[in-house]
Structures are given as structure tokens and as C-alpha cells.
Design a protein around this motif. Structure first.
Motif, PDB file in Angstrom:
ATOM      1  N   ASP A   1      -4.351   2.940   2.204  1.00 40.78           N
ATOM      2  CA  ASP A   1      -3.634   4.199   2.169  1.00 40.78           C
ATOM      3  C   ASP A   1      -4.432   5.272   2.892  1.00 40.78           C
ATOM      4  N   GLN A   2      -3.856   6.470   2.952  1.00 41.57           N
ATOM      5  CA  GLN A   2      -4.434   7.536   3.767  1.00 41.57           C
ATOM      6  C   GLN A   2      -5.786   8.014   3.239  1.00 41.57           C
ATOM      7  N   ASP A   3      -6.044   7.845   1.951  1.00 48.88           N
ATOM      8  CA  ASP A   3      -7.275   8.359   1.363  1.00 48.88           C
ATOM      9  C   ASP A   3      -8.421   7.348   1.378  1.00 48.88           C
ATOM     10  N   PHE A   4      -8.154   6.123   1.818  1.00 48.72           N
ATOM     11  CA  PHE A   4      -9.171   5.081   1.788  1.00 48.72           C
ATOM     12  C   PHE A   4     -10.130   5.253   2.957  1.00 48.72           C
ATOM     13  N   ASP A   5     -11.416   4.994   2.714  1.00 50.23           N
ATOM     14  CA  ASP A   5     -12.425   5.050   3.772  1.00 50.23           C
ATOM     15  C   ASP A   5     -12.299   3.782   4.609  1.00 50.23           C
ATOM     16  N   ARG A   6     -11.544   3.877   5.679  1.00 48.37           N
ATOM     17  CA  ARG A   6     -11.183   2.693   6.453  1.00 48.37           C
ATOM     18  C   ARG A   6     -12.326   2.224   7.343  1.00 48.37           C
ATOM     19  N   ASP A   7     -12.484   0.922   7.377  1.00 50.88           N
ATOM     20  CA  ASP A   7     -13.489   0.293   8.228  1.00 50.88           C
ATOM     21  C   ASP A   7     -12.883  -0.986   8.781  1.00 50.88           C
TER      22      ASP A   7
ATOM     23  N   VAL B   1       0.875  -1.172   0.000  1.00 54.14           N
ATOM     24  CA  VAL B   1       0.000   0.000   0.000  1.00 54.14           C
ATOM     25  C   VAL B   1       0.910   1.219   0.000  1.00 54.14           C
ATOM     26  N   VAL B   2       0.655   2.184  -0.864  1.00 51.48           N
ATOM     27  CA  VAL B   2       1.585   3.299  -1.047  1.00 51.48           C
ATOM     28  C   VAL B   2       0.878   4.638  -0.865  1.00 51.48           C
ATOM     29  N   ASP B   3       1.490   5.504  -0.043  1.00 54.92           N
ATOM     30  CA  ASP B   3       1.120   6.910   0.037  1.00 54.92           C
ATOM     31  C   ASP B   3       2.207   7.722  -0.637  1.00 54.92           C
ATOM     32  N   LYS B   4       1.845   8.871  -1.200  1.00 53.84           N
ATOM     33  CA  LYS B   4       2.802   9.665  -1.965  1.00 53.84           C
ATOM     34  C   LYS B   4       2.875  11.085  -1.399  1.00 53.84           C
TER      35      LYS B   4
END
Length: 218
Positions: free
Chosen positions: A180-186, A26-29
Motif C-alpha cells: 500500500d501507499q504507506d509501506f516502505d517499498r523496496d 492490498v488496500v488503500d483507503k
């Protein structure tokens, strides 16, 4: 595994990120030192690819600030500079390894795999738990020598647990390292992936530790 790529060259950032994603990370930029420092200081990364020549804040300053604040994730430094003194400065600032530009992408991937393995105390490129073998280089899982078909999320979940064998991993930690940081985590989806994995793996390989999370053990 979740990786942060801090590189201001948009095309190179994209190439590195795509290569890492193709390997199951999983990559954040981030594209400048300020943004990179903030993300590295607030998010739980398993490794960072960090360019030295960044706008707003240079890579050496970013590493130094991370280390002063207690951030211990392994850092692979990218440098276009040929002087050995620049590389020494980066290592002394807290970088764990470096690659000089131009580089082959396979070398970056191999060095990231090695940094991640060493950070959790694993020396080999293959992790074995009973009949289950994870090939970190080929991003493959086998059971008794037979290839196991996994979705990307199932692979990431199993890989993280196997990299941290015998350690209880909370649902929150798994969620932070699977998206990643933009995913709607559940975090509830973690239970779904664990349920699917249990149907494909040996019985009781993934253990539930009531109220705490999951672990895999030999």
C-alpha cells in the motif's frame, strides 16, 4: 492486486477494506472525494470501490475526472440511491459496475473479482497455468491438485503474475501492486519472494526477462 476504497463512512470503509485484505488484496483507503481522486490519479490500482455520496467532491465527478485524464482502472460504484437514473449516471460517467446499499459483502467481493478478471481478459474464476491453479474466489493455489502453502506476499506476487500471464512485469510494477501507499517499498524484496516461489512451483514457471522483470507463461 491493489484496491482503493473511497468511502466516507469510517465503519463501512473499514469493513470493506478488511474483507478485501482477508482475500489477499492490498488496500488503500480514502474518506472524501478529493483524497480519493488524488490517489486514483497518481497510484496504479487494479480496481476502485467508490461511494457516490462523498464530501468535498462527489463520486460522479471523481469518475469523470479519472476517465478524462485517461485512468482506466475498473470502478465499482457504491450508491445508497434507489433511482435508476442515478445508477445510469454513474455508469455513463465511467463506472464499470454498481452495488446499492445496503449490500452483502460477498457480493462486493465477487464483483471486484469479476472486474479485475475482465480488465486483464480472464473470464473464469480459476486461472490455470500448467499444473498450477489459482482460485481467485477462495484465494487458494494448488499444484497438481495439492494445496500450496504461501505467505500473503507470495500469494499476492503469484496472483498478479498469473493474472498477467505472458506479460513481462517489472520489479517496480510488482512493488507498486504488492504494497500500500504507506509501506516502505523496496523492489529488492521482490527477488526474495520470487526465489521462494520458485522453490514451491514447477521449474521455470516464473521466468526472468533480463533487465525487464518477470513473467509466467503456459
Amino acid at each position: 492486486m491493489r484496491i482503493l476504497v473511497v468511502e466516507d463512512d469510517l465503519d463501512l470503509n473499514r469493513q470493506i477494506s478488511n474483507a478485501l485484505e482477508d482475500c489477499g488484496y492490498v488496500v488503500d483507503k480514502a474518506y472524501d472525494g478529493e483524497e480519493g481522486h488524488f490517489l486514483g490519479d497518481t497510484e496504479p490500482y487494479d480496481a476502485v470501490v467508490l461511494d457516490i455520496g462523498l464530501p468535498q467532491k462527489d463520486g460522479i465527478s471523481v469518475i469523470e475526472e479519472w476517465r478524462r485524464s485517461g485512468r482506466t482502472m475498473p470502478v465499482l460504484m457504491l450508491t445508497a440511491r434507489d433511482r435508476w437514473s442515478d445508477k445510469v449516471q454513474g455508469i455513463d460517467a465511467g463506472a464499470d459496475d454498481y452495488v446499492a446499499k445496503p449490500f452483502h459483502m460477498e457480493e462486493v467481493l465477487a464483483r471486484i473479482r469479476a472486474l479485475v478478471r475482465r480488465s486483464v481478459g480472464i473470464a473464469s474464476n480459476e486461472i490455470e497455468i500448467g499444473p498450477v491453479r489459482l482460485d481467485t474466489g477462495g484465494s487458494k493455489v494448488t499444484v497438481d491438485g495439492m494445496a500450496l502453502k504461501l505467505t500473503s506476499h507470495e500469494f499476492r506476487l503469484l496472483s498478479y503474475l498469473m493474472h498477467h500471464q505472458d506479460k513481462v512485469i517489472s520489479r517496480t510494477e510488482l512493488t507498486e501492486h504488492l504494497y500500500d501507499q504507506d509501506f516502505d517499498r523496496d523492489s529488492n524484496t521482490i527477488e526474495v519472494f520470487v526465489g521462494r516461489l520458485r522453490k514451491k512451483l514447477p521449474k521455470d514457471m516464473i521466468q526472468t526477462v533480463r533487465g525487464l522483470g518477470y513473467k509466467v507463461s503456459r
